[in-house]
Write a protein that holds these residues in place. Structure first.
Motif, PDB file in Angstrom:
ATOM      1  N   LYS A 153       0.820  -1.212   0.000  1.00 19.35           N
ATOM      2  CA  LYS A 153       0.000   0.000   0.000  1.00 19.35           C
ATOM      3  C   LYS A 153       0.852   1.259   0.000  1.00 19.35           C
ATOM      4  N   GLU A 154       2.080   1.147   0.477  1.00 25.78           N
ATOM      5  CA  GLU A 154       2.984   2.300   0.531  1.00 25.78           C
ATOM      6  C   GLU A 154       3.850   2.426  -0.719  1.00 25.78           C
ATOM      7  N   LEU A 155       3.743   1.471  -1.639  1.00 21.71           N
ATOM      8  CA  LEU A 155       4.672   1.420  -2.767  1.00 21.71           C
ATOM      9  C   LEU A 155       3.959   1.578  -4.098  1.00 21.71           C
ATOM     10  N   ILE A 156       2.933   2.403  -4.146  1.00 17.53           N
ATOM     11  CA  ILE A 156       2.195   2.626  -5.385  1.00 17.53           C
ATOM     12  C   ILE A 156       3.121   3.277  -6.421  1.00 17.53           C
ATOM     13  N   ASN A 157       3.124   2.715  -7.632  1.00 11.48           N
ATOM     14  CA  ASN A 157       3.905   3.224  -8.776  1.00 11.48           C
ATOM     15  C   ASN A 157       5.408   3.031  -8.623  1.00 11.48           C
ATOM     16  N   ALA A 158       5.844   2.374  -7.552  1.00  7.90           N
ATOM     17  CA  ALA A 158       7.291   2.219  -7.361  1.00  7.90           C
ATOM     18  C   ALA A 158       7.922   1.382  -8.461  1.00  7.90           C
ATOM     19  N   SER A 159       7.210   0.371  -8.959  1.00 13.47           N
ATOM     20  CA  SER A 159       7.786  -0.524  -9.960  1.00 13.47           C
ATOM     21  C   SER A 159       8.092   0.192 -11.276  1.00 13.47           C
ATOM     22  N   SER A 160       7.498   1.367 -11.482  1.00 18.32           N
ATOM     23  CA  SER A 160       7.772   2.124 -12.710  1.00 18.32           C
ATOM     24  C   SER A 160       9.215   2.593 -12.776  1.00 18.32           C
ATOM     25  N   CYS A 161       9.893   2.623 -11.630  1.00 19.79           N
ATOM     26  CA  CYS A 161      11.255   3.150 -11.585  1.00 19.79           C
ATOM     27  C   CYS A 161      12.298   2.069 -11.309  1.00 19.79           C
ATOM     28  N   TYR A 162      11.878   0.812 -11.232  1.00 24.71           N
ATOM     29  CA  TYR A 162      12.843  -0.235 -10.896  1.00 24.71           C
ATOM     30  C   TYR A 162      13.879  -0.429 -11.985  1.00 24.71           C
ATOM     31  N   SER A 163      13.435  -0.472 -13.242  1.00 25.96           N
ATOM     32  CA  SER A 163      14.306  -0.898 -14.322  1.00 25.96           C
ATOM     33  C   SER A 163      15.206   0.228 -14.805  1.00 25.96           C
ATOM     34  N   LEU A 164      16.218  -0.176 -15.584  1.00 24.54           N
ATOM     35  CA  LEU A 164      17.090   0.800 -16.220  1.00 24.54           C
ATOM     36  C   LEU A 164      16.308   1.653 -17.202  1.00 24.54           C
ATOM     37  N   PRO A 165      16.764   2.861 -17.501  1.00 25.70           N
ATOM     38  CA  PRO A 165      16.076   3.700 -18.486  1.00 25.70           C
ATOM     39  C   PRO A 165      15.900   2.967 -19.803  1.00 25.70           C
ATOM     40  N   LYS A 166      14.691   3.087 -20.397  1.00 19.90           N
ATOM     41  CA  LYS A 166      14.396   2.418 -21.649  1.00 19.90           C
ATOM     42  C   LYS A 166      15.021   3.178 -22.815  1.00 19.90           C
ATOM     43  N   THR A 167      15.836   2.479 -23.584  1.00 24.70           N
ATOM     44  CA  THR A 167      16.438   3.075 -24.768  1.00 24.70           C
ATOM     45  C   THR A 167      16.423   2.061 -25.900  1.00 24.70           C
ATOM     46  N   ILE A 168      16.621   2.542 -27.101  1.00 25.38           N
ATOM     47  CA  ILE A 168      16.892   1.661 -28.230  1.00 25.38           C
ATOM     48  C   ILE A 168      18.379   1.725 -28.485  1.00 25.38           C
ATOM     49  N   SER A 169      19.064   0.642 -28.263  1.00 25.68           N
ATOM     50  CA  SER A 169      20.509   0.634 -28.428  1.00 25.68           C
ATOM     51  C   SER A 169      20.890  -0.384 -29.484  1.00 25.68           C
ATOM     52  N   GLN A 170      21.953  -0.071 -30.225  1.00 26.55           N
ATOM     53  CA  GLN A 170      22.387  -0.931 -31.323  1.00 26.55           C
ATOM     54  C   GLN A 170      23.158  -2.114 -30.769  1.00 26.55           C
ATOM     55  N   THR A 171      22.698  -3.319 -31.019  1.00 28.50           N
ATOM     56  CA  THR A 171      23.391  -4.510 -30.553  1.00 28.50           C
ATOM     57  C   THR A 171      24.004  -5.291 -31.692  1.00 28.50           C
ATOM     58  N   GLN A 172      23.427  -5.240 -32.903  1.00 28.16           N
ATOM     59  CA  GLN A 172      23.961  -5.953 -34.057  1.00 28.16           C
ATOM     60  C   GLN A 172      23.612  -5.178 -35.314  1.00 28.16           C
ATOM     61  N   PRO A 173      24.509  -4.323 -35.814  1.00 22.83           N
ATOM     62  CA  PRO A 173      24.201  -3.523 -37.004  1.00 22.83           C
ATOM     63  C   PRO A 173      23.909  -4.419 -38.204  1.00 22.83           C
ATOM     64  N   TYR A 174      23.166  -3.864 -39.165  1.00 23.05           N
ATOM     65  CA  TYR A 174      22.896  -4.602 -40.392  1.00 23.05           C
ATOM     66  C   TYR A 174      24.209  -4.956 -41.084  1.00 23.05           C
ATOM     67  N   ASP A 175      24.319  -6.210 -41.508  1.00 18.16           N
ATOM     68  CA  ASP A 175      25.439  -6.605 -42.334  1.00 18.16           C
ATOM     69  C   ASP A 175      24.979  -6.725 -43.780  1.00 18.16           C
ATOM     70  N   LEU A 176      25.859  -7.200 -44.661  1.00 19.32           N
ATOM     71  CA  LEU A 176      25.514  -7.286 -46.073  1.00 19.32           C
ATOM     72  C   LEU A 176      24.347  -8.231 -46.310  1.00 19.32           C
ATOM     73  N   LYS A 177      24.276  -9.311 -45.507  1.00 18.41           N
ATOM     74  CA  LYS A 177      23.157 -10.236 -45.636  1.00 18.41           C
ATOM     75  C   LYS A 177      21.864  -9.588 -45.181  1.00 18.41           C
ATOM     76  N   GLY A 178      21.963  -8.795 -44.094  1.00 21.34           N
ATOM     77  CA  GLY A 178      20.764  -8.155 -43.563  1.00 21.34           C
ATOM     78  C   GLY A 178      20.166  -7.123 -44.493  1.00 21.34           C
ATOM     79  N   LEU A 179      20.957  -6.600 -45.419  1.00 22.91           N
ATOM     80  CA  LEU A 179      20.421  -5.619 -46.358  1.00 22.91           C
ATOM     81  C   LEU A 179      19.434  -6.258 -47.332  1.00 22.91           C
ATOM     82  N   TRP A 180      19.588  -7.577 -47.562  1.00 26.28           N
ATOM     83  CA  TRP A 180      18.765  -8.239 -48.583  1.00 26.28           C
ATOM     84  C   TRP A 180      17.778  -9.227 -47.980  1.00 26.28           C
TER      85      TRP A 180
END
Length: 452
Positions: free
Chosen positions: A414-441
């Motif tokens: 009852k004392e922790l309303i909305n607390a879970s909204s701040c638990y995780s790391l900031p949401k971002t879109i980060s590049q993990t595997q750039p397109y390679d030549l195969k990915g272009l086609w």
């Protein structure tokens, strides 16, 4: 006047009931207990008033009220003069609420306390109410634009392949376009005229100096060039050039579509820098300071640990990078020293961190902090009784029953309303595997180069 706990337990029959029938034990006459307690959110909140009075509420207060009703006793709350929970001094004396229990100034201490070996030698702990690990709170930085973000959409090998393809196309186009071109020896102008009038003057002067034989040769050469051009057009001589240009345009079209899709994915969400992901990031940081609770188990932990990751963080004491503060100052320090910057981080129990998150989200509608995923050293949180207290078994039976029913979790949530909204790391879109030549086609839903 209601009797005290010690006066009630002068009755030998009542002492036997407390030991032999703890589940059904109940005081026939309600005694008044002296109970030590202080603010420790979300377990205990203290509200102070201008006239000097104060009140307490929270999950632990609610649980203790259930115990009081079940066992028929009343109580008065007493705050420790030094505001501490209890540390063993060099002279062998105890501070805080543990010290008040040892000196028999109170009958019970709510705490809540982290159970440790040293404390267990001088007081009796109730069964643990909850397990609460230590966590690290860091401030969320403001989004930052990455001026080179467009380059992350494609891999290094892909960029190199595009450059080589461009060079190859240029060479091929030059070679194909020169096919069928006449030699034109003897008619190359080394001087480039700048105006039409100058060109006319040069040509007239050139023709005036030519012999009739030179004029005849130039005329025949011009006729042959015209015939060659006609043959080239009629026989499809431009087909190689057109084929090469068509292939290049198709390559550029596919490349631009793939690059645009990846770039939109990267730039749709602003880049939020994340500096701390685990304790190792804290250790390797050159200047960040750590806020911890003063005169507490956490202080003792970092001061005495010499090995492992916690020992490495404990070396911050040698560099004057620990800031000890009371719990009442934690939230202000979060707002001034942690939020929006990385000058300091705060170490606190998970439930306390959740309380700060809930309050912060309620005030601003968004999270100014985040919880580093790597929590450590879960403490058993309990109440403390005097050593060998007759209340040990009656309290134990009821607390275990309440815990199995999930009462305390309900009180805390009852004392922790909305607390879970701040638990995780900031949401971002980060590049993990750039397109390679195969990915272009070849594209599929599982080959997206981005992650949340």
């Amino acid at each position: 006047m209601p009797p005290t706990l010690s006066e009630v337990f002068e009755d030998e029959q009542l002492r036997k009931l407390a030991v032999n029938h703890p589940t059904s034990f109940k005081f026939p006459v309600a005694p008044v207990m002296r109970v030590a307690s202080d603010a420790y959110p979300p377990h205990v909140f203290v509200t102070e008033y201008p006239n000097g009075t104060w009140t307490q509420r929270g999950g632990l207060i609610t649980l203790f009220n259930m115990l009081a009703q079940s066992m028929n006793f009343t109580y008065e709350l007493i705050r420790p003069p030094d505001g501490a929970w209890g540390q063993l001094g060099q002279d062998g004396s105890w501070s805080g609420m543990i010290g008040m229990l040892v000196r028999k100034e109170v009958d019970l201490a709510l705490g809540p306390f982290a159970t440790t070996y040293n404390r267990a030698q001088v007081v009796t702990f109730t069964p643990s109410i909850v397990l609460d690990p230590l966590c690290v709170i860091a401030g969320r930085l403001n989004p930052k634009a990455n001026p080179w973000g467009f380059a992350a959409a494609l891999g290094n090998t892909t960029w190199l392949g595009i450059l080589l393809s461009l060079l190859g196309f240029t060479v091929a186009l030059t070679a194909v376009s020169r096919r069928g071109r006449a030699d034109g020896r003897g008619f190359i102008f080394r001087y480039q005229p700048s105006t039409p009038a100058e060109l006319k003057r040069i040509v007239e002067g050139f023709i005036d100096n030519m012999s009739e034989e030179d004029v005849r040769k130039m005329t025949n050469h011009t006729k042959k060039r015209a015939e060659l051009c006609e043959v080239s057009v009629e026989s499809g001589g431009h087909f190689p050039v057109r084929t090469l240009l068509g292939a290049w345009l198709l390559f550029v079209l596919v490349l631009m579509k793939s690059f645009t899709g990846a770039l939109v994915s990267l730039l749709a969400v602003q880049n939020v820098p994340i500096e701390f992901r685990d304790l190792q990031d804290i250790i390797s940081h050159p200047s960040v300071k750590v806020i911890i609770e003063e005169n507490s188990v956490v202080t003792e932990l970092f001061r005495t640990s010499n090995t492992g990751t916690i020992g490495e963080v404990g070396k911050f004491y040698e560099k004057n990078r620990f800031v000890e503060a009371s719990i009442s100052k934690f939230y202000n320090l979060l707002e001034t020293e942690v939020a929006g910057q990385h000058r300091m981080i705060l170490v606190a129990e998970h439930l306390m961190a959740a309380t700060f998150f809930s309050r912060n989200f309620g005030e601003y509608g968004y999270c100014k902090f985040y919880l580093i995923p790597e929590c450590f050293l879960a403490f058993k949180i309990s109440m403390a009784l005097a050593k060998d207290s007759l209340l040990e078994q009656p309290f134990k039976s009821r607390i275990l029953r309440y815990h199995s029913m999930g009462f305390y979790d309900s009180f805390i949530n009852k004392e922790l309303i909305n607390a879970s909204s701040c638990y995780s790391l900031p949401k971002t879109i980060s590049q993990t595997q750039p397109y390679d030549l195969k990915g272009l086609w070849v594209s599929s839903g599982s080959d997206c180069p981005c992650e949340n």
